[in-house]
Scaffold this active site. Structure first.
Site, PDB file in Angstrom:
ATOM      1  N   TYR A 211      12.188   7.205  15.595  1.00 50.91           N
ATOM      2  CA  TYR A 211      12.395   7.065  13.970  1.00 50.91           C
ATOM      3  C   TYR A 211      13.426   8.089  13.307  1.00 50.91           C
ATOM      4  O   TYR A 211      13.674   8.163  12.280  1.00 50.91           O
ATOM      5  CB  TYR A 211      10.808   7.929  13.777  1.00 50.91           C
ATOM      6  CG  TYR A 211      10.365   7.619  12.371  1.00 50.91           C
ATOM      7  CD1 TYR A 211       9.560   7.086  11.588  1.00 50.91           C
ATOM      8  CD2 TYR A 211      10.169   9.408  11.442  1.00 50.91           C
ATOM      9  CE1 TYR A 211       9.085   6.570  10.457  1.00 50.91           C
ATOM     10  CE2 TYR A 211       9.732   9.617  10.350  1.00 50.91           C
ATOM     11  CZ  TYR A 211       9.423   8.033   9.859  1.00 50.91           C
ATOM     12  OH  TYR A 211       9.126   8.419   7.809  1.00 50.91           O
TER      13      TYR A 211
ATOM     14  N   THR B 265      -0.872   9.012   3.017  1.00 51.03           N
ATOM     15  CA  THR B 265      -0.756   7.631   4.040  1.00 51.03           C
ATOM     16  C   THR B 265      -1.326   7.448   4.769  1.00 51.03           C
ATOM     17  O   THR B 265      -1.416   8.195   5.521  1.00 51.03           O
ATOM     18  CB  THR B 265       0.947   6.898   3.030  1.00 51.03           C
ATOM     19  OG1 THR B 265       1.451   7.594   4.034  1.00 51.03           O
ATOM     20  CG2 THR B 265       1.310   7.906   1.356  1.00 51.03           C
TER      21      THR B 265
ATOM     22  N   ASN C 172      11.444   0.734   1.062  1.00 52.41           N
ATOM     23  CA  ASN C 172      10.494   1.496   1.770  1.00 52.41           C
ATOM     24  C   ASN C 172      10.323   1.667   2.655  1.00 52.41           C
ATOM     25  O   ASN C 172       9.240   2.256   3.349  1.00 52.41           O
ATOM     26  CB  ASN C 172       9.229   1.299   0.225  1.00 52.41           C
ATOM     27  CG  ASN C 172       8.198   2.028   0.724  1.00 52.41           C
ATOM     28  OD1 ASN C 172       8.019   3.003   0.824  1.00 52.41           O
ATOM     29  ND2 ASN C 172       7.441   0.969   1.064  1.00 52.41           N
TER      30      ASN C 172
ATOM     31  N   ASP D 157       9.322  -9.997   5.228  1.00 48.66           N
ATOM     32  CA  ASP D 157       9.564  -9.530   7.186  1.00 48.66           C
ATOM     33  C   ASP D 157      10.993  -8.646   6.431  1.00 48.66           C
ATOM     34  O   ASP D 157      12.118  -9.507   6.532  1.00 48.66           O
ATOM     35  CB  ASP D 157       8.970  -9.974   7.915  1.00 48.66           C
ATOM     36  CG  ASP D 157       9.302  -9.259   9.496  1.00 48.66           C
ATOM     37  OD1 ASP D 157       9.925  -8.640   9.475  1.00 48.66           O
ATOM     38  OD2 ASP D 157       8.978  -9.607  10.218  1.00 48.66           O
ATOM     39  N   VAL D 158      11.075  -7.067   6.108  1.00 47.83           N
ATOM     40  CA  VAL D 158      12.296  -6.849   6.325  1.00 47.83           C
ATOM     41  C   VAL D 158      13.377  -6.830   6.901  1.00 47.83           C
ATOM     42  O   VAL D 158      14.906  -6.842   7.077  1.00 47.83           O
ATOM     43  CB  VAL D 158      12.298  -5.246   5.998  1.00 47.83           C
ATOM     44  CG1 VAL D 158      11.846  -5.483   4.211  1.00 47.83           C
ATOM     45  CG2 VAL D 158      11.588  -4.427   7.040  1.00 47.83           C
TER      46      VAL D 158
ATOM     47  N   LYS E 107      16.010   6.952  10.552  1.00 49.99           N
ATOM     48  CA  LYS E 107      16.322   7.468   9.370  1.00 49.99           C
ATOM     49  C   LYS E 107      17.245   8.441   8.977  1.00 49.99           C
ATOM     50  O   LYS E 107      17.489   8.770   7.518  1.00 49.99           O
ATOM     51  CB  LYS E 107      14.544   8.853   8.830  1.00 49.99           C
ATOM     52  CG  LYS E 107      13.218   7.954   9.309  1.00 49.99           C
ATOM     53  CD  LYS E 107      13.659   7.069   7.757  1.00 49.99           C
ATOM     54  CE  LYS E 107      11.546   6.140   7.497  1.00 49.99           C
ATOM     55  NZ  LYS E 107      12.276   4.776   6.423  1.00 49.99           N
TER      56      LYS E 107
ATOM     57  N   ARG F  80       1.393  -1.517  -0.190  1.00 47.21           N
ATOM     58  CA  ARG F  80       0.140  -0.252   0.313  1.00 47.21           C
ATOM     59  C   ARG F  80       0.799   1.153  -0.114  1.00 47.21           C
ATOM     60  O   ARG F  80       2.304   0.974  -0.063  1.00 47.21           O
ATOM     61  CB  ARG F  80      -1.037   0.158   0.945  1.00 47.21           C
ATOM     62  CG  ARG F  80      -0.077   0.213   2.874  1.00 47.21           C
ATOM     63  CD  ARG F  80      -1.228  -0.093   3.454  1.00 47.21           C
ATOM     64  NE  ARG F  80      -0.229   0.888   4.566  1.00 47.21           N
ATOM     65  CZ  ARG F  80      -0.683   0.845   5.953  1.00 47.21           C
ATOM     66  NH1 ARG F  80      -1.743   0.380   6.315  1.00 47.21           N
ATOM     67  NH2 ARG F  80      -0.343   2.104   6.944  1.00 47.21           N
TER      68      ARG F  80
ATOM     69  N   ASP G 123       5.503  -7.407   1.597  1.00 48.60           N
ATOM     70  CA  ASP G 123       5.354  -7.340   2.371  1.00 48.60           C
ATOM     71  C   ASP G 123       4.663  -7.949   3.336  1.00 48.60           C
ATOM     72  O   ASP G 123       4.631  -9.019   3.090  1.00 48.60           O
ATOM     73  CB  ASP G 123       4.086  -5.872   2.471  1.00 48.60           C
ATOM     74  CG  ASP G 123       3.687  -4.802   2.973  1.00 48.60           C
ATOM     75  OD1 ASP G 123       3.367  -3.587   2.656  1.00 48.60           O
ATOM     76  OD2 ASP G 123       2.734  -4.920   4.044  1.00 48.60           O
TER      77      ASP G 123
HETATM   78  P1  NAD Z   1       2.110   3.023   4.663  1.00 50.43           P
HETATM   79  O1  NAD Z   1       2.083   2.225   6.350  1.00 50.43           O
HETATM   80  O2  NAD Z   1       1.157   2.892   4.074  1.00 50.43           O
HETATM   81  O3  NAD Z   1       3.177   2.404   4.000  1.00 50.43           O
HETATM   82  C1  NAD Z   1       4.879   0.894   4.420  1.00 50.43           C
HETATM   83  C2  NAD Z   1       4.305  -0.647   4.231  1.00 50.43           C
HETATM   84  O4  NAD Z   1       4.880  -0.745   4.803  1.00 50.43           O
HETATM   85  C3  NAD Z   1       2.788  -0.723   4.525  1.00 50.43           C
HETATM   86  O5  NAD Z   1       2.425  -1.727   3.877  1.00 50.43           O
HETATM   87  C4  NAD Z   1       3.615  -2.121   5.730  1.00 50.43           C
HETATM   88  O6  NAD Z   1       2.662  -3.261   5.174  1.00 50.43           O
HETATM   89  C5  NAD Z   1       5.439  -2.483   5.533  1.00 50.43           C
HETATM   90  N1  NAD Z   1       5.925  -2.979   6.152  1.00 50.43           N
HETATM   91  C6  NAD Z   1       5.930  -2.903   7.949  1.00 50.43           C
HETATM   92  N2  NAD Z   1       6.668  -2.882   8.268  1.00 50.43           N
HETATM   93  C7  NAD Z   1       7.538  -4.637   7.750  1.00 50.43           C
HETATM   94  C8  NAD Z   1       8.139  -4.950   7.597  1.00 50.43           C
HETATM   95  N3  NAD Z   1       8.932  -5.335   8.969  1.00 50.43           N
HETATM   96  N4  NAD Z   1       8.378  -5.764   6.607  1.00 50.43           N
HETATM   97  C9  NAD Z   1       7.614  -5.455   5.476  1.00 50.43           C
HETATM   98  N5  NAD Z   1       6.986  -4.176   5.280  1.00 50.43           N
HETATM   99  C10 NAD Z   1       7.182  -3.860   6.827  1.00 50.43           C
HETATM  100  O7  NAD Z   1       3.309   4.824   4.686  1.00 50.43           O
HETATM  101  P2  NAD Z   1       4.241   4.889   3.612  1.00 50.43           P
HETATM  102  O8  NAD Z   1       4.048   6.165   4.023  1.00 50.43           O
HETATM  103  O9  NAD Z   1       4.436   4.415   2.729  1.00 50.43           O
HETATM  104  O10 NAD Z   1       5.348   4.324   4.212  1.00 50.43           O
HETATM  105  C11 NAD Z   1       6.910   3.915   3.203  1.00 50.43           C
HETATM  106  C12 NAD Z   1       7.872   4.921   3.588  1.00 50.43           C
HETATM  107  O11 NAD Z   1       8.420   6.071   3.072  1.00 50.43           O
HETATM  108  C13 NAD Z   1       8.218   4.949   5.236  1.00 50.43           C
HETATM  109  O12 NAD Z   1       9.457   4.505   4.498  1.00 50.43           O
HETATM  110  C14 NAD Z   1       8.463   5.486   5.811  1.00 50.43           C
HETATM  111  O13 NAD Z   1       8.546   6.129   6.946  1.00 50.43           O
HETATM  112  C15 NAD Z   1       8.323   6.685   4.479  1.00 50.43           C
HETATM  113  N6  NAD Z   1       7.616   8.443   4.748  1.00 50.43           N
HETATM  114  C16 NAD Z   1       6.675   8.403   5.034  1.00 50.43           C
HETATM  115  C17 NAD Z   1       6.526   9.404   5.340  1.00 50.43           C
HETATM  116  C18 NAD Z   1       4.486   9.811   5.562  1.00 50.43           C
HETATM  117  O14 NAD Z   1       4.226  11.017   5.629  1.00 50.43           O
HETATM  118  N7  NAD Z   1       3.780   9.157   4.775  1.00 50.43           N
HETATM  119  C19 NAD Z   1       6.740  10.357   5.428  1.00 50.43           C
HETATM  120  C20 NAD Z   1       8.156  10.123   5.042  1.00 50.43           C
HETATM  121  C21 NAD Z   1       8.258   9.729   5.271  1.00 50.43           C
END
Ligand code: NAD
Length: 250
Positions: free
Chosen positions: A157, A192, A92, A65-66, A161, A16, A37
């Site tokens: 976090y 998201t 990601n 699972d990463v 990061k 997602r 995922d």
């Molecule tokens: P999201 O929560 O929609 O997607 C994250 C995905 O990672 C989910 O599908 C989840 O199931 C998966 N996930 C979680 N733990 C996992 C694991 N152990 N192994 C495999 N998959 C796993 O969030 P997003 O916004 O799409 O986030 C994507 C990336 O962007 C992340 O690294 C997040 O930190 C980064 N990010 C997001 C934002 C934001 O505002 N949304 C801002 C900066 C950075």
């Protein structure tokens, strides 16, 4: 249309959000993608949607699972078995939490570090050999503006990061001679499900200060990731790319 023709990409956390948007965009540019995922049902549904939209077998879902090396090895094997190799890795997957320094339990710290930091290292470690077989590749590590600046919360976090930013540079220096490029992406506030953790009032407040006066979309980030995945960025490595509507320019 063909910026990723004949390329195979592995995207973690692709069920997602931003990962799914990247998978869709990559396929629309000719790639084949493996999305991994821990949300297995959603991951399969996303892969099926991508195939249906593309009218070809272009996406394959795996349980990943990463934090687990064995899962990464199985995901790389799936890239080779299903699509013949691996050219692009998007690290990601990530989790977010707003706890401040004293409010962060050891358990919470370990889970965030394991997924956001160890997961990125493991992904690179398990993928470079497959990229070497293709004569090079592109790794995109998704960090955050939280990897560039601090705030009053989200201690773990921020730590993870920030670590991703320098893991990226270290890997870029090590693997540059082999044609494997490694860059980090730093999204700002992106709309998201992850952002649902932020209280609505705080989110609304952030929007009013972002110079572009809106939250970003998963597609805003995906377009930057596409640039880094493609040969358009052939002389970019070890660099950080910000997509934040101007948030960190202030
Ligand atoms: P999201 O929560 O929609 O997607 C994250 C995905 O990672 C989910 O599908 C989840 O199931 C998966 N996930 C979680 N733990 C996992 C694991 N152990 N192994 C495999 N998959 C796993 O969030 P997003 O916004 O799409 O986030 C994507 C990336 O962007 C992340 O690294 C997040 O930190 C980064 N990010 C997001 C934002 C934001 O505002 N949304 C801002 C900066 C950075």
């Amino acid at each position: 249309m063909d910026r990723l023709k004949n390329k195979v990409a592995l995207i973690s956390g692709g069920a997602r959000g931003q990962g799914a948007a990247e998978a869709r965009l990559f396929v629309s540019e000719g790639a084949r993608v493996i999305i991994g995922d821990i949300r297995d049902d959603l991951c399969h549904a996303t892969a099926n949607d991508i195939d249906a939209a593309a009218g070809r077998k272009a996406a394959f879902a795996v349980h990943l699972d990463v934090t687990r090396a064995a899962d990464w090895r199985a995901a790389v094997a799936a890239c080779q078995r299903e699509f013949g190799g691996l050219d692009i890795l998007v690290n990601n997957a990530g989790i977010f939490n707003m706890s401040g320094l004293e409010d962060t339990s050891e358990e919470l710290w370990d889970s965030i570090v394991n997924i956001n930091q160890k997961g990125v290292w493991l992904g690179m470690k398990e993928c470079v050999a497959a990229m070497r077989l293709r004569g090079g590749g592109s790794i995109i590590n998704i960090s955050s503006v939280a990897g560039l600046t601090g705030s009053t919360g989200s201690t773990a976090y921020h730590g993870t990061k920030g670590a991703v930013r320098l893991l990226t540079k270290a890997a870029a220096v090590q693997y540059g001679p082999e044609g494997i490029r490694v860059n980090s992406v730093h999204p700002g506030i992106i709309n998201t499900e992850m952002e649902d953790i932020i209280p609505a009032a705080m989110r609304a407040g952030i929007k009013t200060v972002v110079p572009l006066r809106r939250e970003g979309t998963a597609e805003d980030v995906a377009k930057l990731v596409l640039f880094l995945a493609s040969d358009d960025s052939s002389y970019c490595t070890g660099a950080e790319f910000i997509v934040d509507g101007g948030l960190t320019a202030m």
